[in-house]
Motif scaffolding. Structure first.
Motif, PDB file in Angstrom:
ATOM      1  N   GLU A  38     -57.367  -1.846   9.324  1.00  0.00           N
ATOM      2  CA  GLU A  38     -58.450  -1.836  10.351  1.00  0.00           C
ATOM      3  C   GLU A  38     -58.977  -2.732  11.213  1.00  0.00           C
ATOM      4  O   GLU A  38     -59.110  -3.432  12.299  1.00  0.00           O
ATOM      5  N   ALA A  42     -58.624  -4.747  14.659  1.00  0.00           N
ATOM      6  CA  ALA A  42     -59.374  -4.930  15.993  1.00  0.00           C
ATOM      7  C   ALA A  42     -59.357  -6.142  16.348  1.00  0.00           C
ATOM      8  O   ALA A  42     -59.869  -6.234  17.937  1.00  0.00           O
ATOM      9  N   TYR A  43     -59.563  -7.058  15.415  1.00  0.00           N
ATOM     10  CA  TYR A  43     -60.071  -8.282  16.108  1.00  0.00           C
ATOM     11  C   TYR A  43     -58.773  -9.167  16.410  1.00  0.00           C
ATOM     12  O   TYR A  43     -59.139  -9.602  17.793  1.00  0.00           O
ATOM     13  N   ALA A  45     -57.099  -6.947  19.401  1.00  0.00           N
ATOM     14  CA  ALA A  45     -56.992  -6.190  19.760  1.00  0.00           C
ATOM     15  C   ALA A  45     -58.429  -7.031  20.520  1.00  0.00           C
ATOM     16  O   ALA A  45     -58.035  -6.993  22.243  1.00  0.00           O
ATOM     17  N   ASN A  46     -58.654  -7.353  19.793  1.00  0.00           N
ATOM     18  CA  ASN A  46     -60.109  -7.945  20.861  1.00  0.00           C
ATOM     19  C   ASN A  46     -59.841  -8.918  21.285  1.00  0.00           C
ATOM     20  O   ASN A  46     -60.945  -9.753  22.621  1.00  0.00           O
ATOM     21  N   ASP A  99     -58.944  -2.123  29.357  1.00  0.00           N
ATOM     22  CA  ASP A  99     -59.557  -3.193  28.174  1.00  0.00           C
ATOM     23  C   ASP A  99     -58.646  -2.543  26.629  1.00  0.00           C
ATOM     24  O   ASP A  99     -58.897  -1.500  26.182  1.00  0.00           O
ATOM     25  N   PHE A 100     -59.241  -3.233  25.570  1.00  0.00           N
ATOM     26  CA  PHE A 100     -57.844  -3.249  24.541  1.00  0.00           C
ATOM     27  C   PHE A 100     -58.725  -3.358  23.459  1.00  0.00           C
ATOM     28  O   PHE A 100     -58.113  -2.855  22.125  1.00  0.00           O
ATOM     29  N   SER A 101     -60.025  -3.545  23.221  1.00  0.00           N
ATOM     30  CA  SER A 101     -61.088  -4.370  22.856  1.00  0.00           C
ATOM     31  C   SER A 101     -60.983  -2.388  22.613  1.00  0.00           C
ATOM     32  O   SER A 101     -61.078  -1.217  21.762  1.00  0.00           O
ATOM     33  N   LYS A 102     -61.329  -2.367  20.213  1.00  0.00           N
ATOM     34  CA  LYS A 102     -61.735  -1.697  19.521  1.00  0.00           C
ATOM     35  C   LYS A 102     -63.364  -1.785  18.978  1.00  0.00           C
ATOM     36  O   LYS A 102     -63.031  -3.108  18.550  1.00  0.00           O
ATOM     37  N   LYS A 103     -63.631  -0.623  18.811  1.00  0.00           N
ATOM     38  CA  LYS A 103     -65.332  -0.396  17.558  1.00  0.00           C
ATOM     39  C   LYS A 103     -64.541  -0.393  16.570  1.00  0.00           C
ATOM     40  O   LYS A 103     -63.888   0.639  15.979  1.00  0.00           O
ATOM     41  N   LEU A 104     -65.407  -1.726  16.238  1.00  0.00           N
ATOM     42  CA  LEU A 104     -65.460  -1.012  13.809  1.00  0.00           C
ATOM     43  C   LEU A 104     -67.003  -0.791  13.336  1.00  0.00           C
ATOM     44  O   LEU A 104     -68.088  -1.058  14.028  1.00  0.00           O
ATOM     45  N   LYS A 109     -65.989  -2.924   8.602  1.00  0.00           N
ATOM     46  CA  LYS A 109     -66.085  -4.573   8.768  1.00  0.00           C
ATOM     47  C   LYS A 109     -66.490  -5.251   7.345  1.00  0.00           C
ATOM     48  O   LYS A 109     -66.142  -6.173   5.974  1.00  0.00           O
TER      49      LYS A 109
END
Length: 216
Positions: A38, A42-43, A45-46, A99-104, A109
């Motif tokens: 994940e 996420a990295y 995608a961001n 916006d493709f960003s994902k929050k973890l 992390k």
């Protein structure tokens, strides 16, 4: 394969040594694999810009005037020149800026970093070095300091402070990357063939991983 060539200032960091010098747990089972996946997704995608886009019928250049009269021409009815059925008209359901960003979560992390570091240590890909000090920020000086490094392998240097001569000296070399211990993430640890950790980096990494698990 384990890194066999060593010198007095650089040696392979084994699992046993890591467990002795770090309080955070070294993961040896399947725990953390999903978190690592994940985190990498996420990295990546961001980093996507999300700026691609097409013009719809409302944004294509042109007026809303009818190209010809509604009746009497023998042609099919046409309302506007920007219609998607015409050449040069708008695009139907085309890509739009997004916006493709994902929050973890922080715990994910932390667990991903712990899993990545544990896996690379188990592979024998992590080397422990004394503090790398250079008289001048020159690539030649850095290569002389890394005399046991196989020049065909990619190398990641994890140093205590990024604002150092090592960081400046590495920018000219395509196979060397430098990151500080406070900024290194799980994805950084996966791409290189070898990872070199400065000795002062271990307490910093240990502090970052402290909440991720303790040795029993």
């Amino acid at each position: 394969m384990p890194y066999k060539r060593e010198n007095a200032t650089m040696k392979v960091l084994s699992v046993e040594d890591a467990q002795q010098q770090m309080k955070a747990a070294i993961l040896s089972n399947g725990r953390g694999s999903q978190a690592l996946h994940e985190a990498v997704v996420a990295y990546r995608a961001n980093r996507r810009s999300g700026t691609r886009g097409t013009k719809t019928k409302g944004t294509v250049h042109g007026s809303g005037r009818k190209p010809w009269a509604q009746k009497g021409t023998g042609r099919a009815r046409a309302g506007y020149r920007s219609s998607p059925v015409w050449r040069g008209g708008g695009v139907v359901f085309g890509p739009q800026p997004r916006d493709f960003s994902k929050k973890l979560p922080k715990k994910v992390k932390r667990l991903a970093l712990q899993k990545a570091l544990s896996g690379r240590i188990a592979e024998g890909a992590v080397l422990l070095s004394e503090t790398i000090e250079l008289a001048q920020p020159k690539t030649k000086e850095l290569l002389r300091r890394l005399d046991s490094w196989n020049r065909k392998e990619t190398l990641l240097l994890v140093i205590e402070k990024k604002e150092s001569a090592v960081w400046l000296a590495s920018r000219n070399h395509p196979l060397i990357a430098v990151v500080s211990a406070a900024e290194v993430n799980a994805e950084d640890l996966l791409w290189p063939d070898r990872i070199v950790l400065e000795q002062p980096v271990l307490p910093i990494l240990d502090q970052r991983l402290a909440k991720g698990g303790r040795r029993s």
